[in-house]
Design an enzyme around this catalytic site. Structure first.
Site, mmCIF file in Angstrom:
data_model
loop_
_atom_site.group_PDB
_atom_site.id
_atom_site.type_symbol
_atom_site.label_atom_id
_atom_site.label_comp_id
_atom_site.label_asym_id
_atom_site.label_seq_id
_atom_site.Cartn_x
_atom_site.Cartn_y
_atom_site.Cartn_z
ATOM 1 C CE1 TYR A 147 35.892 -10.245 -40.872
ATOM 2 C CE2 TYR A 147 34.917 -10.344 -38.690
ATOM 3 C CZ TYR A 147 36.010 -10.504 -39.515
ATOM 4 O OH TYR A 147 37.201 -10.935 -38.990
ATOM 5 C CD1 TRP A 152 47.885 -13.601 -39.358
ATOM 6 C CD2 TRP A 152 49.910 -12.779 -38.876
ATOM 7 N NE1 TRP A 152 47.704 -12.481 -38.584
ATOM 8 C CE2 TRP A 152 48.933 -11.955 -38.276
ATOM 9 C CE3 TRP A 152 51.251 -12.440 -38.714
ATOM 10 C CZ2 TRP A 152 49.254 -10.823 -37.519
ATOM 11 C CZ3 TRP A 152 51.581 -11.311 -37.967
ATOM 12 C CH2 TRP A 152 50.590 -10.524 -37.381
ATOM 13 C CG ASP A 159 37.691 -14.479 -35.033
ATOM 14 O OD1 ASP A 159 36.790 -13.630 -34.873
ATOM 15 O OD2 ASP A 159 38.780 -14.216 -35.571
ATOM 16 C CG PHE A 199 37.991 -11.966 -27.878
ATOM 17 C CD1 PHE A 199 38.064 -12.571 -29.123
ATOM 18 C CD2 PHE A 199 38.474 -10.674 -27.740
ATOM 19 C CE1 PHE A 199 38.599 -11.902 -30.218
ATOM 20 C CE2 PHE A 199 39.016 -9.993 -28.829
ATOM 21 C CZ PHE A 199 39.069 -10.603 -30.073
ATOM 22 C CG HIS A 237 46.074 -2.535 -35.117
ATOM 23 N ND1 HIS A 237 46.721 -2.479 -36.332
ATOM 24 C CD2 HIS A 237 45.121 -3.492 -35.239
ATOM 25 C CE1 HIS A 237 46.173 -3.362 -37.152
ATOM 26 N NE2 HIS A 237 45.216 -3.985 -36.520
ATOM 27 C CG ASP A 238 41.329 -3.715 -35.303
ATOM 28 O OD1 ASP A 238 41.920 -3.117 -36.223
ATOM 29 O OD2 ASP A 238 41.099 -4.935 -35.307
ATOM 30 C CD GLN A 289 39.915 -1.224 -43.376
ATOM 31 O OE1 GLN A 289 41.124 -1.285 -43.250
ATOM 32 N NE2 GLN A 289 39.229 -2.075 -44.110
#
Lengths: 348, 348
Positions: B151, B168, B214, B240, B258-259, B309
Site C-alpha cells: 500500500y 472474487w 479493513d 483487526f 497465507h500472508d 512478496q
C-alpha cells in the site's frame, strides 16, 4: 503450444489463468537452473531432502522447498515421502535438458532467457508503442547497434553464444538433414557463432569442409570456450556485411535474416550470390510463420522478441522466396521441420 | 495446468520450451491489455486493421501487428484476411475477461501481475537464497512491513485492491456457496478489501448483514473507487490485528492467513474465537495444496509468490485444521472448489 481456448473458458478462464501464470513457471524453472538444482540432483547418489539441497546450494530451506515442490508439480523433479520426510530426485528430462553437464543441455538458453530476455520483455508495452527495441530502456545500451548491445561485454557475448549453441544442439540435426547437402563440398556458415550448427553439418556430411565466418571477437570466444577436441570445423574472422565474402559451394544463414530489415538482407544475399560457386546455394534456417496470420504461436512469440531486441522480425516462407529470387537465386525449397526452426534452400 | 510432461520430451522438449516461453505469452497478453487493445476491439463496430488499431491506441503499426498476430495464434483475437488486408476483431473470451468494462473483467489482476508481480519474480533466485520477500530489491521498499510495501501509494493500493476485486469477481460465488451459510445472520469480512467477496455473500444470503472491516485507508479507497449503487454491504475501519474485533456470527478470512507466519495466525484466530457468537464460525478462503507435495501447480506457484512478496505461504488442509482446532474451533470442513480458491468452515 497445441492447446487452444475452448468455449468452456466462458464458464471459468482456466486457460487464460494458465497463460497469466506462465511467467511464474518460466522464472521458477530458470531460477532452479541458475541455483544449480538440476546439477546437484543429477550428481547426487541418493534422493535429497530440502535441507540437504539448501545446505549444498547455500539457499534457505523454506525457499528451496517451495521451488522443489513446484518442480515436482510440473514433473521436472521427483519426490517420495519417507517417514514424513520429502526426498527429491532428478528426472530423465531434467538430466537431459536442464543439467549443465548434459550434451543436450539447455542451460545456456535458460540463463539468457532469464537474465536478458525476461527483463527486456518487461518493456514490451514501450516496444509496441515505439516500434523499436528496448535495449536502451532495459540495459542503458544504444538501440541502433544491436550487436554492440548483445555483445556488450565478454560475459554477455558468452551468454548469447551459449544461447545459440543450445539451440543448435537440439535443432541443428533437423536443419542439416532437411535437404541432401552432400553435393556441397565447401560450406561457410555466415555468423555461425559457437559453431554448433556447423559441427552438426560436418558430422552429417564428413566429406564437406565447413567454415564458420564471424566477427573477430566472436571467433576468439568460440575458440576459447566452445572448441572441441579434434574439431571438424574451421573458424575465419571477418565481417560479412562490411567485407568481401569468400567463395564457397554453400552458405548458411542461420537466424541472421530475421535480425535485419529487408534492404540490408537483400544486399547481403546479392553479395552471397556473387561469391557463390555456380551450382552452389544458400541454406537459410529460421522459424517460419504461416502465410495466414494464425501461428505458429512460438514463431509469433519469436517475432515479438525480434521487436524487443533487434530491428528484424520473423516471416512466412513467401518473404524468403521473394528475397532469394530478387537476389538472383532460384529453385527455392522450403522444409518445415515441425520443431522450432525450419530450413530453406535456394540454388545459384 | 493439467498437461504433464511425457516421455516424448526425451526426443524433443516441446513442453519444456512451452514452459520457457510462458513468460512471453503472459507479458504479451498483459501488454495488449495495458495498451487497451481489448477495449478498442470490443467498442469497435467493425473489424479493424493494424493501422487503425495503431492510430487509435497511439502505437507503432509494426509492433501492434505482431502483438495482434500473437493474440490470434492463441485465439484471444480473431482475424480475417480481406483482399490481402488483415482485419482484427474481438472474441467472446476477450470481451468477457480482458475488456475493462466487462463485469467479469480481469483487467486489474493483469495490471498488477504485469507491473508488480512480474518484476518481483525477476528476483526469485534471491528470494530462494535469502528465504525472504524481494520488495526491497525490486522496489526499494522495506521487506518487513508487507502491507506498507503493498500500500505504498494510493495508486499502488488501488492496483492491489483491483487485483483482489478481480479475483472474487470470478471466484467469489464458489467460495460463498461452498457451504450453506444462511444461518449466519451477521457476517464480518476481515480484510475484505474492495468488498467484492462480501457482495457475493450478501447477494447469496440476502437476509444476512455483511460488513467489511479493513484498514482506514483501504476502507476510504474502497468507498471511493469500488462502491456500488444500492450497496448491500457496510464498511468499518479498523485494524483487526491491533484492535478489538466486533462480535458477529461469521468471520471471513479470505487470503489473509497465507500472508503471515503461524504464530500471528494463531493469535488472530484465538481473538476471532473469543469475539464470535456461540454457534458462529469462521470461513477461510485460500488456495489449498495437496497433502502430498505434488500440486496443484497453481497453488505451488502461489506459495512461491508468497515467498517473493510476503512472509507467508500456501498450505494443505491439515495446516488449517490444526490451526483452527488449536484456536478453539471445531467441526472443520474443507471444500475444494476445483477453481483457484477453496473454502474451509469451522464452528465455535
Amino acid at each position: 503450444m497445441a492447446e487452444h481456448l475452448s468455449q468452456s473458458e466462458l464458464d471459468y478462464p482456466f486457460k487464460l489463468l494458465e497463460y497469466f501464470n506462465g511467467f511464474r513457471i518460466s522464472k521458477a524453472i530458470f531460477s532452479a537452473c541458475e541455483l544449480g538444482v538440476f546439477d546437484l540432483l543429477l550428481q547426487s547418489q541418493k534422493p535429497l531432502s530440502a535441507a540437504e539441497v539448501a545446505e549444498q546450494l547455500g539457499t534457505s530451506q523454506d525457499g528451496i522447498e517451495r521451488l522443489l515442490d513446484l518442480m515436482v508439480a510440473i514433473e521436472i523433479v521427483d519426490v517420495e515421502v519417507v517417514q514424513g520426510n520429502a526426498l527429491y530426485s532428478s528426472t530423465d528430462v531434467a538430466n537431459l535438458y536442464l543439467a549443465k553437464s548434459s550434451p543436450k543441455s539447455l542451460h545456456d538458453l535458460i540463463i539468457y532467457s532469464s537474465q536478458t530476455i525476461y527483463p527486456l520483455w518487461n518493456n514490451l508495452v514501450d516496444a509496441v508503442r515505439e516500434g523499436k527495441n528496448q535495449n536502451e530502456k532495459t540495459f542503458g545500451l544504444p538501440s541502433e547497434e544491436i550487436f554492440s548491445a548483445i555483445y556488450r561485454s565478454e560475459e554477455e557475448m558468452l551468454k548469447f553464444m551459449g544461447l545459440m549453441n543450445s539451440t543448435w544442439v537440439i535443432d541443428g540435426h533437423d536443419i542439416v538433414t532437411a535437404f541432401d547437402l552432400s553435393s556441397f563440398k565447401s560450406v561457410i556458415d555466415l555468423g555461425g557463432c559457437s559453431g554448433a550448427l556447423a559441427r552438426e553439418l560436418a558430422k552429417e556430411y564428413p566429406s564437406s569442409s565447413v567454415t564458420v565466418l564471424d566477427l573477430p571477437s566472436v571467433v576468439q570466444t568460440a575458440q576459447r570456450h566452445f572448441a572441441q577436441q579434434d574439431d571438424t570445423i574451421c573458424f575465419q574472422a571477418g565481417d560479412f556485411f562490411e567485407e568481401e565474402i569468400p567463395p564457397a559451394d554453400l552458405y548458411i544463414l542461420a537466424r541472421i535474416i530475421h535480425d535485419w530489415k529487408e534492404e540490408k538482407n537483400l544486399k547481403l544475399l546479392r553479395k552471397i550470390h556473387a561469391a557463390c560457386h555456380p551450382g552452389g546455394g544458400v541454406l537459410i534456417a529460421e522459424a517460419l510463420l504461416f502465410e495466414t496470420r494464425k501461428g505458429p504461436t512460438m514463431v509469433q512469440i519469436f517475432s515479438l522478441n525480434m521487436l524487443v531486441q533487434t530491428e528484424g522480425k520473423e516471416h512466412p516462407p513467401s518473404y524468403y522466396t521473394h528475397l532469394l529470387t530478387d537476389a538472383g537465386f532460384s529453385d527455392v525449397q522450403v522444409c518445415r521441420t515441425g520443431k522450432s526452426y525450419d530450413a530453406i534452400l535456394a540454388l545459384k
